[in-house]
Design a protein around this motif. Structure first.
Motif, PDB file in Angstrom:
ATOM      1  N   ALA A  56       2.647   4.911  -0.067  1.00 42.29           N
ATOM      2  CA  ALA A  56       2.211   6.063   0.708  1.00 42.29           C
ATOM      3  C   ALA A  56       1.799   7.346  -0.340  1.00 42.29           C
ATOM      4  CB  ALA A  56       3.696   6.620   1.438  1.00 42.29           C
ATOM      5  N   LEU A  57       0.931   8.256   0.269  1.00 44.63           N
ATOM      6  CA  LEU A  57       0.931   9.381  -0.205  1.00 44.63           C
ATOM      7  C   LEU A  57       2.140  10.282  -0.334  1.00 44.63           C
ATOM      8  CD1 LEU A  57      -2.406  10.566   1.636  1.00 44.63           C
ATOM      9  CD2 LEU A  57      -2.265   9.976  -0.677  1.00 44.63           C
ATOM     10  N   ARG A  73       0.893  -1.399  -0.099  1.00 39.45           N
ATOM     11  CA  ARG A  73      -0.149  -0.052   0.102  1.00 39.45           C
ATOM     12  C   ARG A  73       0.809   1.100  -0.018  1.00 39.45           C
ATOM     13  NH1 ARG A  73      -4.016  -2.847   4.303  1.00 39.45           N
ATOM     14  NH2 ARG A  73      -5.774  -3.193   2.651  1.00 39.45           N
ATOM     15  N   GLU A 102      -3.479   1.132   8.005  1.00 40.39           N
ATOM     16  CA  GLU A 102      -2.795   2.258   7.392  1.00 40.39           C
ATOM     17  C   GLU A 102      -2.721   2.117   5.917  1.00 40.39           C
ATOM     18  OE1 GLU A 102       1.712   4.453   8.368  1.00 40.39           O
ATOM     19  OE2 GLU A 102       1.183   2.336   9.098  1.00 40.39           O
ATOM     20  N   ARG A 103      -2.709   3.168   5.144  1.00 34.17           N
ATOM     21  CA  ARG A 103      -2.674   3.534   3.755  1.00 34.17           C
ATOM     22  C   ARG A 103      -3.705   2.592   3.060  1.00 34.17           C
ATOM     23  NH1 ARG A 103       3.885   3.034   2.710  1.00 34.17           N
ATOM     24  NH2 ARG A 103       4.667   4.604   4.330  1.00 34.17           N
ATOM     25  N   GLU A 163      -2.504   9.327   6.759  1.00 33.91           N
ATOM     26  CA  GLU A 163      -2.246   7.820   6.260  1.00 33.91           C
ATOM     27  C   GLU A 163      -2.819   6.848   7.276  1.00 33.91           C
ATOM     28  OE1 GLU A 163      -0.875   7.304   3.642  1.00 33.91           O
ATOM     29  OE2 GLU A 163       0.837   8.105   3.204  1.00 33.91           O
ATOM     30  N   ARG A 171      -3.972   5.913  -4.407  1.00 31.43           N
ATOM     31  CA  ARG A 171      -4.699   6.895  -3.601  1.00 31.43           C
ATOM     32  C   ARG A 171      -4.403   8.556  -4.012  1.00 31.43           C
ATOM     33  NH1 ARG A 171      -3.465   6.774   1.745  1.00 31.43           N
ATOM     34  NH2 ARG A 171      -1.386   5.935   1.340  1.00 31.43           N
ATOM     35  N   GLN A 221       1.345  11.315   9.056  1.00 28.89           N
ATOM     36  CA  GLN A 221       1.368   9.947   9.042  1.00 28.89           C
ATOM     37  C   GLN A 221       0.085   9.219   9.985  1.00 28.89           C
ATOM     38  OE1 GLN A 221       3.507   7.904   7.207  1.00 28.89           O
ATOM     39  NE2 GLN A 221       3.643   9.846   6.342  1.00 28.89           N
ATOM     40  N   GLU A 222      -0.102   9.905  11.202  1.00 31.96           N
ATOM     41  CA  GLU A 222      -1.307   9.510  11.958  1.00 31.96           C
ATOM     42  C   GLU A 222      -1.647  10.486  12.706  1.00 31.96           C
ATOM     43  OE1 GLU A 222      -1.537   5.789  15.504  1.00 31.96           O
ATOM     44  OE2 GLU A 222       0.406   5.915  14.519  1.00 31.96           O
ATOM     45  N   VAL A 228      -0.047  16.383   4.724  1.00 32.85           N
ATOM     46  CA  VAL A 228      -0.043  14.839   4.953  1.00 32.85           C
ATOM     47  C   VAL A 228       0.518  14.444   6.357  1.00 32.85           C
ATOM     48  CG1 VAL A 228       0.106  12.539   3.985  1.00 32.85           C
ATOM     49  CG2 VAL A 228      -0.210  14.704   2.361  1.00 32.85           C
TER      50      VAL A 228
END
Length: 288
Positions: free
Chosen positions: A5-6, A3, A75-76, A58, A189, A29-30, A27
């Motif tokens: 990452a952006l 998956r 995630e992702r 993400e 994505r 991560q969490e 963006v």
């Protein structure tokens, strides 16, 4: 399953001014909730959060959906994105706040239209703000007002969650689906987020140009926001059960959208009820 990452640099290059319509895009991560984070920033530091500021994550570990339901995913595997809006018309005058009810429908429409155009998955809308494929939920939208501390009109945060690469084992509920499960032509994505945000910004610009009037056809447009939403909305004309905030339910026929975007339900005695917030269940024959 891989998956990716952006790509923040790619997204900013395409979406943030001067090349794009957005003021800023971040963006992370969490986070607990992109809606909560963006709303808090807009309330506490409004000078740092202009119109069309974007926050995406993400992984979202405390996201909330309608009726305060949790929304979590690996995630992702999904898109979690929130946009801060300070809607004004062409003259710089704030839109009437009773038009804000259309913002979640506008976002859901942008999601459905961008998905259909890019992936071939024909998504439909379920009032007030679900994006559906064959009766299963693909995406959800949640809008909230952000009061101003200086007496200015409130802002709005419009958050969206889109299931992208979730599998059967990942689904939070069996009535959900994902683009992967619907055999979408892409699950990239970065592409999906860019398409959605461009569609949202375009729809938002048109909505502001007509002073938040969902029945007006913008200059250069082919239909009103009401017309475009209605064309994809599966709720109207259906027998429904509206589960109301705080308990209680209303049974009847979903008859129309009110000027504010609320749902008008006509009960069995023929009395109309305007519902602004509810979890709506589409009923089958004989179901109550």
């Amino acid at each position: 399953m891989e998956r990716p990452a952006l790509d923040p640099d790619r997204l900013r290059a395409a979406l943030v001014a001067p090349a794009g319509p957005y003021a800023d895009l971040e963006v992370v991560q969490e986070t607990g909730s992109t809606n909560t984070d963006l709303a808090d920033a807009a309330r506490l530091r409004p000078w740092e959060v202009p119109d069309l500021t974007v926050l995406t994550a993400e992984l979202q570990n405390a996201g909330r959906g309608r009726m305060d339901r949790s929304w979590v995913a690996p995630e992702r595997s999904s898109l979690f994105v929130s946009v801060l809006m300070r809607p004004v018309n062409r003259d710089g005058r704030p839109l009437p706040t009773d038009s804000y009810g259309w913002l979640s429908l506008l976002a859901a429409l942008a999601m459905a239209e961008s998905i259909a155009a890019r992936t071939g998955v024909e998504a439909r809308l379920k009032w007030p703000n679900d994006v559906m494929v064959d009766g299963r939920k693909l995406a959800g939208v949640l809008a909230q007002l952000v009061p101003s501390s200086d007496g200015a009109p409130p802002a709005a945060v419009v958050g969206a969650g889109l299931n992208v690469s979730l599998t059967d084992e990942d689904l939070p509920v069996p009535t959900a689906t994902s683009l992967l499960m619907e055999y979408a032509s892409t699950t990239d994505r970065n592409i999906l987020l860019q398409d959605y945000l461009l569609a949202l910004a375009d729809g938002y610009r048109l909505f502001c140009s007509v002073d938040g009037d969902a029945d007006a056809v913008p200059a250069g447009g082919q239909d009103s926001l009401r017309g475009r939403v209605t064309a994809r909305l599966t709720t109207l004309g259906r027998d429904v059960r509206a589960e109301l905030p705080g308990g209680g339910a209303l049974l009847g026929r979903a008859a129309a959208l009110a000027p504010t975007g609320a749902l008008v339900i006509v009960d069995e005695q023929g009395h109309p009820h305007t519902v602004s917030a509810a979890d709506v269940v589409h009923l089958r024959a004989g179901q109550a």
